[in-house]
Scaffold this motif. Structure first.
Motif, PDB file in Angstrom:
ATOM      1  N   GLU A 215       0.832  -1.206   0.000  1.00 15.44           N
ATOM      2  CA  GLU A 215       0.000   0.000   0.000  1.00 15.44           C
ATOM      3  C   GLU A 215       0.869   1.259   0.000  1.00 15.44           C
ATOM      4  O   GLU A 215       0.469   2.301  -0.534  1.00 15.44           O
ATOM      5  N   ALA A 216       2.027   1.158   0.628  1.00 10.66           N
ATOM      6  CA  ALA A 216       2.971   2.283   0.666  1.00 10.66           C
ATOM      7  C   ALA A 216       4.329   1.734   1.084  1.00 10.66           C
ATOM      8  O   ALA A 216       4.440   0.633   1.632  1.00 10.66           O
ATOM      9  N   ALA A 217       5.363   2.500   0.819  1.00  7.98           N
ATOM     10  CA  ALA A 217       6.715   2.117   1.210  1.00  7.98           C
ATOM     11  C   ALA A 217       7.464   3.375   1.632  1.00  7.98           C
ATOM     12  O   ALA A 217       7.144   4.486   1.195  1.00  7.98           O
ATOM     13  N   PHE A 218       8.453   3.184   2.491  1.00  6.29           N
ATOM     14  CA  PHE A 218       9.185   4.356   2.990  1.00  6.29           C
ATOM     15  C   PHE A 218      10.613   3.974   3.343  1.00  6.29           C
ATOM     16  O   PHE A 218      10.938   2.800   3.565  1.00  6.29           O
ATOM     17  N   ALA A 219      11.461   4.998   3.380  1.00  2.74           N
ATOM     18  CA  ALA A 219      12.852   4.846   3.777  1.00  2.74           C
ATOM     19  C   ALA A 219      13.042   5.469   5.149  1.00  2.74           C
ATOM     20  O   ALA A 219      12.380   6.460   5.489  1.00  2.74           O
ATOM     21  N   THR A 220      13.940   4.885   5.962  1.00  3.26           N
ATOM     22  CA  THR A 220      14.269   5.467   7.259  1.00  3.26           C
ATOM     23  C   THR A 220      15.765   5.730   7.325  1.00  3.26           C
ATOM     24  O   THR A 220      16.575   4.880   6.955  1.00  3.26           O
ATOM     25  N   ASN A 221      16.100   6.906   7.787  1.00  4.66           N
ATOM     26  CA  ASN A 221      17.493   7.335   7.860  1.00  4.66           C
ATOM     27  C   ASN A 221      17.571   8.482   8.850  1.00  4.66           C
ATOM     28  O   ASN A 221      16.655   9.301   8.941  1.00  4.66           O
ATOM     29  N   THR A 222      18.671   8.549   9.604  1.00 12.08           N
ATOM     30  CA  THR A 222      18.767   9.561  10.652  1.00 12.08           C
ATOM     31  C   THR A 222      18.696  10.986  10.119  1.00 12.08           C
ATOM     32  O   THR A 222      18.208  11.892  10.790  1.00 12.08           O
ATOM     33  N   THR A 223      19.147  11.201   8.892  1.00 10.04           N
ATOM     34  CA  THR A 223      19.184  12.556   8.350  1.00 10.04           C
ATOM     35  C   THR A 223      17.805  13.067   7.975  1.00 10.04           C
ATOM     36  O   THR A 223      17.468  14.229   8.225  1.00 10.04           O
ATOM     37  N   VAL A 224      16.980  12.193   7.391  1.00  8.16           N
ATOM     38  CA  VAL A 224      15.672  12.630   6.885  1.00  8.16           C
ATOM     39  C   VAL A 224      14.505  12.003   7.637  1.00  8.16           C
ATOM     40  O   VAL A 224      13.350  12.325   7.372  1.00  8.16           O
ATOM     41  N   GLY A 225      14.769  11.106   8.565  1.00  6.62           N
ATOM     42  CA  GLY A 225      13.687  10.487   9.323  1.00  6.62           C
ATOM     43  C   GLY A 225      12.956   9.436   8.506  1.00  6.62           C
ATOM     44  O   GLY A 225      13.540   8.433   8.083  1.00  6.62           O
ATOM     45  N   VAL A 226      11.680   9.666   8.265  1.00  2.00           N
ATOM     46  CA  VAL A 226      10.836   8.732   7.514  1.00  2.00           C
ATOM     47  C   VAL A 226      10.459   9.400   6.193  1.00  2.00           C
ATOM     48  O   VAL A 226       9.787  10.437   6.187  1.00  2.00           O
ATOM     49  N   ARG A 227      10.887   8.810   5.082  1.00  3.65           N
ATOM     50  CA  ARG A 227      10.710   9.428   3.763  1.00  3.65           C
ATOM     51  C   ARG A 227       9.948   8.486   2.837  1.00  3.65           C
ATOM     52  O   ARG A 227      10.379   7.349   2.621  1.00  3.65           O
ATOM     53  N   PRO A 228       8.813   8.889   2.300  1.00  3.99           N
ATOM     54  CA  PRO A 228       8.031   8.003   1.424  1.00  3.99           C
ATOM     55  C   PRO A 228       8.783   7.645   0.145  1.00  3.99           C
ATOM     56  O   PRO A 228       9.612   8.419  -0.347  1.00  3.99           O
ATOM     57  N   LEU A 229       8.479   6.464  -0.384  1.00  2.00           N
ATOM     58  CA  LEU A 229       8.931   6.083  -1.715  1.00  2.00           C
ATOM     59  C   LEU A 229       7.770   6.310  -2.669  1.00  2.00           C
ATOM     60  O   LEU A 229       6.684   5.778  -2.468  1.00  2.00           O
ATOM     61  N   SER A 230       7.994   7.093  -3.696  1.00  2.00           N
ATOM     62  CA  SER A 230       6.930   7.396  -4.658  1.00  2.00           C
ATOM     63  C   SER A 230       6.922   6.431  -5.829  1.00  2.00           C
ATOM     64  O   SER A 230       5.945   6.370  -6.580  1.00  2.00           O
ATOM     65  N   ALA A 231       8.010   5.678  -6.000  1.00  2.00           N
ATOM     66  CA  ALA A 231       8.066   4.686  -7.075  1.00  2.00           C
ATOM     67  C   ALA A 231       9.138   3.661  -6.764  1.00  2.00           C
ATOM     68  O   ALA A 231      10.201   3.995  -6.229  1.00  2.00           O
ATOM     69  N   ILE A 232       8.830   2.403  -7.072  1.00  2.00           N
ATOM     70  CA  ILE A 232       9.818   1.328  -7.025  1.00  2.00           C
ATOM     71  C   ILE A 232       9.890   0.776  -8.447  1.00  2.00           C
ATOM     72  O   ILE A 232       8.969   0.120  -8.934  1.00  2.00           O
ATOM     73  N   GLY A 233      10.956   1.121  -9.130  1.00  2.00           N
ATOM     74  CA  GLY A 233      11.040   0.798 -10.550  1.00  2.00           C
ATOM     75  C   GLY A 233       9.953   1.547 -11.294  1.00  2.00           C
ATOM     76  O   GLY A 233       9.763   2.759 -11.115  1.00  2.00           O
ATOM     77  N   ALA A 234       9.202   0.844 -12.125  1.00  2.00           N
ATOM     78  CA  ALA A 234       8.138   1.476 -12.908  1.00  2.00           C
ATOM     79  C   ALA A 234       6.816   1.549 -12.154  1.00  2.00           C
ATOM     80  O   ALA A 234       5.834   2.078 -12.683  1.00  2.00           O
ATOM     81  N   THR A 235       6.783   1.054 -10.935  1.00  2.00           N
ATOM     82  CA  THR A 235       5.543   1.021 -10.156  1.00  2.00           C
ATOM     83  C   THR A 235       5.422   2.255  -9.271  1.00  2.00           C
ATOM     84  O   THR A 235       6.283   2.505  -8.427  1.00  2.00           O
ATOM     85  N   GLU A 236       4.373   3.021  -9.475  1.00  2.00           N
ATOM     86  CA  GLU A 236       4.128   4.202  -8.649  1.00  2.00           C
ATOM     87  C   GLU A 236       3.568   3.759  -7.291  1.00  2.00           C
ATOM     88  O   GLU A 236       2.756   2.832  -7.206  1.00  2.00           O
ATOM     89  N   MET A 237       3.989   4.451  -6.235  1.00  2.00           N
ATOM     90  CA  MET A 237       3.570   4.118  -4.886  1.00  2.00           C
ATOM     91  C   MET A 237       2.829   5.299  -4.254  1.00  2.00           C
ATOM     92  O   MET A 237       3.144   6.462  -4.535  1.00  2.00           O
ATOM     93  N   ALA A 238       1.867   5.003  -3.387  1.00  2.00           N
ATOM     94  CA  ALA A 238       1.139   6.056  -2.676  1.00  2.00           C
ATOM     95  C   ALA A 238       2.062   6.723  -1.653  1.00  2.00           C
ATOM     96  O   ALA A 238       2.826   6.044  -0.962  1.00  2.00           O
ATOM     97  N   VAL A 239       1.994   8.030  -1.558  1.00  2.00           N
ATOM     98  CA  VAL A 239       2.857   8.756  -0.616  1.00  2.00           C
ATOM     99  C   VAL A 239       2.065   9.425   0.499  1.00  2.00           C
ATOM    100  O   VAL A 239       2.652  10.085   1.371  1.00  2.00           O
TER     101      VAL A 239
END
Length: 259
Positions: A215-239
């Motif tokens: 349904e959604a995907a996100f990245a976690t990193n100390t610099t930006v916190g929680v960051r949505p993924l808008s696309a994985i390859g050619a697949t658009e993701m909900a943000v």
């Protein structure tokens, strides 16, 4: 600000670090001298120092160096704590056993960074459970992804099993749960903080197809916190998934503690 063991560092020492590149580090986001998960960052440094140098690191001493480096600062910055041995020789790395602590600082961007478009790349970091200085492979994957029109790379194995991103962990939202890939990944501090939330968290094998069907995907990193993924390859993701917004809000609401 560049300090080695609490004192100004000379260029010759930095040259040795650049040329040898053996060591480990952690990066801590500091907002007005407050940091989230500081105890987890220190635990990582102690744990990795045992692996990389067979040496014990004093977390209190490291925290003192970090506190000194950010003293009197305001606003947001990223403090990087690098553990390395300036006397290490390429021909005899086994002789190393007296690592030093380098603290460097730089300005940090906002936590509200735009979503990431990521390109699936077959790659696995060396010694993935250690946050070491060997970034060439990850940065090369990021570079090739960016030259292909993406923002970053999402790593997967030969069988398509997803692991992590270039410098971040990845989480998925499926059926009201937060799913973390079961794979050899860096145990990220931000990921650990997100996992403390009251939401349901599971760890399970994740294929590329699983990730793209989430349904959604996100990245976690100390610099930006929680960051949505808008696309994985050619697949658009909900943000704008409601659960994703809750995770972001909870993370940003954590003030952290004084360094």
């Amino acid at each position: 600000m560049n300090q080695l063991n609490g004192r100004a560092v000379d260029m010759e020492t930095l040259r040795k670090l650049a040329l040898v590149g053996y060591g480990h580090f952690t990066s801590v986001r500091v907002d007005n001298q407050l940091a989230r998960g500081i105890e987890l960052h220190l635990e990582r440094l102690v744990r990795d120092c045992r692996t990389v140098f067979d040496a014990e690191l004093d977390p209190g001493e490291v925290r003192g160096h970090l506190r000194q480096a950010v003293a009197g600062t305001t606003g947001a910055l990223v403090a990087r704590v690098t553990v390395f041995d300036p006397e290490l020789e390429v021909g005899r790395p086994a002789d190393s056993g007296c690592p030093s602590v380098l603290v460097t600082t730089r300005e940090a961007g906002p936590l509200s960074s735009p979503p990431l478009r990521v390109r699936p790349v077959e790659y696995a970091r060396d010694l993935p459970h250690v946050k070491h200085l060997g970034l060439f492979g990850a940065l090369y994957a990021r570079r090739t992804a960016q030259r292909a029109g993406f923002d970053d790379a999402l790593f997967h194995g030969p069988d398509g099993t997803v692991s992590e991103g270039g410098t971040w962990n990845v989480g998925l939202i499926r059926a009201g749960r937060i799913v973390w890939p079961q794979a050899d990944v860096l145990p990220g501090v931000t990921m650990a903080l997100v996992r403390r939330s009251a939401h349901q968290h599971v760890t399970a094998p994740v294929t590329l197809q699983d990730a793209q069907e989430a349904e959604a995907a996100f990245a976690t990193n100390t610099t930006v916190g929680v960051r949505p993924l808008s696309a994985i390859g050619a697949t658009e993701m909900a943000v704008d998934h409601p659960l994703l917004r809750e995770i972001q809000h909870a993370y940003r609401a954590d003030p952290g503690e004084r360094v």
